[in-house]
Design a protein around this motif. Structure first.
Motif, PDB file in Angstrom:
ATOM      1  N   TYR A 154      56.880  58.762  64.470  1.00  0.00           N
ATOM      2  CA  TYR A 154      58.019  58.661  63.410  1.00  0.00           C
ATOM      3  C   TYR A 154      59.166  58.809  64.473  1.00  0.00           C
ATOM      4  O   TYR A 154      59.389  59.197  65.552  1.00  0.00           O
ATOM      5  N   THR A 155      60.362  58.397  63.638  1.00  0.00           N
ATOM      6  CA  THR A 155      61.738  58.370  64.391  1.00  0.00           C
ATOM      7  C   THR A 155      61.834  56.927  64.990  1.00  0.00           C
ATOM      8  O   THR A 155      62.853  56.550  65.550  1.00  0.00           O
ATOM      9  N   TRP A 156      60.627  55.999  64.880  1.00  0.00           N
ATOM     10  CA  TRP A 156      60.722  54.883  65.479  1.00  0.00           C
ATOM     11  C   TRP A 156      61.375  53.736  64.619  1.00  0.00           C
ATOM     12  O   TRP A 156      61.428  54.033  63.343  1.00  0.00           O
ATOM     13  N   SER A 157      62.032  52.819  65.248  1.00  0.00           N
ATOM     14  CA  SER A 157      62.863  51.942  64.446  1.00  0.00           C
ATOM     15  C   SER A 157      61.895  50.731  64.283  1.00  0.00           C
ATOM     16  O   SER A 157      60.662  50.798  64.516  1.00  0.00           O
ATOM     17  N   GLU A 158      62.213  49.962  63.213  1.00  0.00           N
ATOM     18  CA  GLU A 158      61.262  48.836  62.793  1.00  0.00           C
ATOM     19  C   GLU A 158      61.211  47.950  64.006  1.00  0.00           C
ATOM     20  O   GLU A 158      59.741  47.602  64.084  1.00  0.00           O
ATOM     21  N   GLU A 159      61.941  47.626  64.611  1.00  0.00           N
ATOM     22  CA  GLU A 159      61.808  46.690  65.987  1.00  0.00           C
ATOM     23  C   GLU A 159      60.736  47.391  67.121  1.00  0.00           C
ATOM     24  O   GLU A 159      59.823  46.903  67.359  1.00  0.00           O
ATOM     25  N   SER A 160      60.929  48.677  67.187  1.00  0.00           N
ATOM     26  CA  SER A 160      60.169  49.396  68.131  1.00  0.00           C
ATOM     27  C   SER A 160      58.578  49.629  67.657  1.00  0.00           C
ATOM     28  O   SER A 160      57.873  49.425  68.263  1.00  0.00           O
ATOM     29  N   MET A 161      58.414  49.840  66.069  1.00  0.00           N
ATOM     30  CA  MET A 161      57.293  49.685  65.603  1.00  0.00           C
ATOM     31  C   MET A 161      56.356  48.520  65.736  1.00  0.00           C
ATOM     32  O   MET A 161      55.325  48.392  66.028  1.00  0.00           O
ATOM     33  N   GLN A 162      57.341  47.486  65.356  1.00  0.00           N
ATOM     34  CA  GLN A 162      56.515  45.946  65.303  1.00  0.00           C
ATOM     35  C   GLN A 162      56.250  45.664  66.798  1.00  0.00           C
ATOM     36  O   GLN A 162      55.134  45.050  67.124  1.00  0.00           O
ATOM     37  N   ALA A 163      57.235  45.973  68.067  1.00  0.00           N
ATOM     38  CA  ALA A 163      56.617  45.840  69.152  1.00  0.00           C
ATOM     39  C   ALA A 163      55.589  46.544  69.668  1.00  0.00           C
ATOM     40  O   ALA A 163      54.654  45.889  70.429  1.00  0.00           O
ATOM     41  N   PHE A 164      55.225  47.575  69.195  1.00  0.00           N
ATOM     42  CA  PHE A 164      54.104  48.532  69.765  1.00  0.00           C
ATOM     43  C   PHE A 164      53.097  47.809  69.179  1.00  0.00           C
ATOM     44  O   PHE A 164      51.869  47.829  69.775  1.00  0.00           O
ATOM     45  N   GLN A 165      53.047  47.524  67.768  1.00  0.00           N
ATOM     46  CA  GLN A 165      51.755  46.942  67.010  1.00  0.00           C
ATOM     47  C   GLN A 165      51.456  45.759  67.688  1.00  0.00           C
ATOM     48  O   GLN A 165      50.127  45.398  67.896  1.00  0.00           O
ATOM     49  N   LYS A 166      52.374  44.674  68.069  1.00  0.00           N
ATOM     50  CA  LYS A 166      52.103  43.547  68.738  1.00  0.00           C
ATOM     51  C   LYS A 166      51.452  43.790  70.252  1.00  0.00           C
ATOM     52  O   LYS A 166      50.563  43.129  70.585  1.00  0.00           O
ATOM     53  N   TYR A 167      52.065  44.976  70.849  1.00  0.00           N
ATOM     54  CA  TYR A 167      51.590  45.143  72.121  1.00  0.00           C
ATOM     55  C   TYR A 167      50.057  45.657  72.023  1.00  0.00           C
ATOM     56  O   TYR A 167      49.157  45.246  72.731  1.00  0.00           O
TER      57      TYR A 167
END
Length: 257
Positions: free
Chosen positions: A92-105
């Motif tokens: 948690y504390t992740w931004s929407e952009e960072s969450m989406q980037a990690f999911q794609k990774y």
């Protein structure tokens, strides 16, 4: 005499130049990105982990970059690394952009992930909602409780054939841990590599969950991934079974083992 000294200096300079050139040309096996907590009660673990990781990188010819916040995590950053190590950092504390980037990774198959301890602190914390995708990634679990006064416990390897468990005894003792329990075992959704035997807790604790996996991988993702629950006490880096487990995990996740 002066000419001889000058000649010797020229020869030494040539050797030094060649050595520097060789060092520059030596290619790193892979690049690792380490996300770590720089404060709180996990700081002692971080302080023990960083020199151990740095030595491993030097000895094994790979490079490490460290970040202590998720704010700069995006697709452009992650694509530079073959393995992402989430060192005691919560989901948690992740931004929407960072969450989406990690999911794609994790869906891309182009990089691996090793998560420790705090990565399964799944729920509503500090005003943040639970990251549902990350819960599913960790086997559909939610954090329920933990042992705040710490107990020792015996970890049993369940899959000796997996590269992550190579060279590790069938069981080993973790002397100090705040074993998390979840709303359910993740076993049905992940491949369990090791579990803790709650009957070995010393001193005994009422905080138990029964079937208690502590190391697993989720084969539903293209990218290799390993979660290792143990990761609170800095003394873990004096435990050969633990350091072998972590080293194996990094190399396997980076597809270098």
């Amino acid at each position: 005499m002066k000419n001889i000294t000058l000649f010797i200096l020229l020869i030494l300079g040539c050797f030094l130049q060649q050595d520097c050139l060789a060092q520059k040309q030596k290619k790193s096996r892979f690049k690792a990105l380490v996300l770590y907590e720089n404060g709180g009660h996990h700081l002692p673990f971080t302080k023990a982990a960083k020199p151990w990781l740095n030595k491993l990188a030097i000895d094994s010819s790979f490079t490490i970059d460290y970040i202590e916040s998720t704010k700069n995590i995006n697709e452009a950053l992650l694509k530079q690394y073959q393995v992402f190590i989430q060192l005691d950092y919560p989901p948690y504390t992740w931004s929407e952009e960072s969450m989406q980037a990690f999911q794609k990774y994790m869906n891309s198959g182009k990089g691996g992930w090793v998560g420790l301890h705090h990565a399964t602190l799944l729920g509503e914390f500090d005003g943040y909602p639970m990251w549902k995708w990350f819960s599913d990634f960790m086997g559909g679990i939610r954090f329920v409780n933990y042992i705040p006064d710490f107990v020792s416990g015996k970890v049993t390897i369940e899959d000796k054939s997996h590269p992550v468990t190579k060279g590790i005894p069938i069981d080993f003792l973790v002397k100090k841990e705040e074993w998390y329990i979840y709303d359910k075992s993740p076993r049905i959704n992940v491949h369990v590599l090791a579990s803790v035997d709650e009957s070995t807790y010393q001193p005994d604790s009422k905080v138990k969950m029964g079937d208690h996996p502590v190391v697993w991988t989720n084969n539903h993702f293209a990218s290799r991934n390993v979660y290792i629950f143990m990761g609170h006490a800095p003394e873990l880096f004096q435990n050969e079974a633990y350091t072998t487990l972590l080293r194996n995990s990094i190399f396997w996740a980076a597809a270098k083992r």
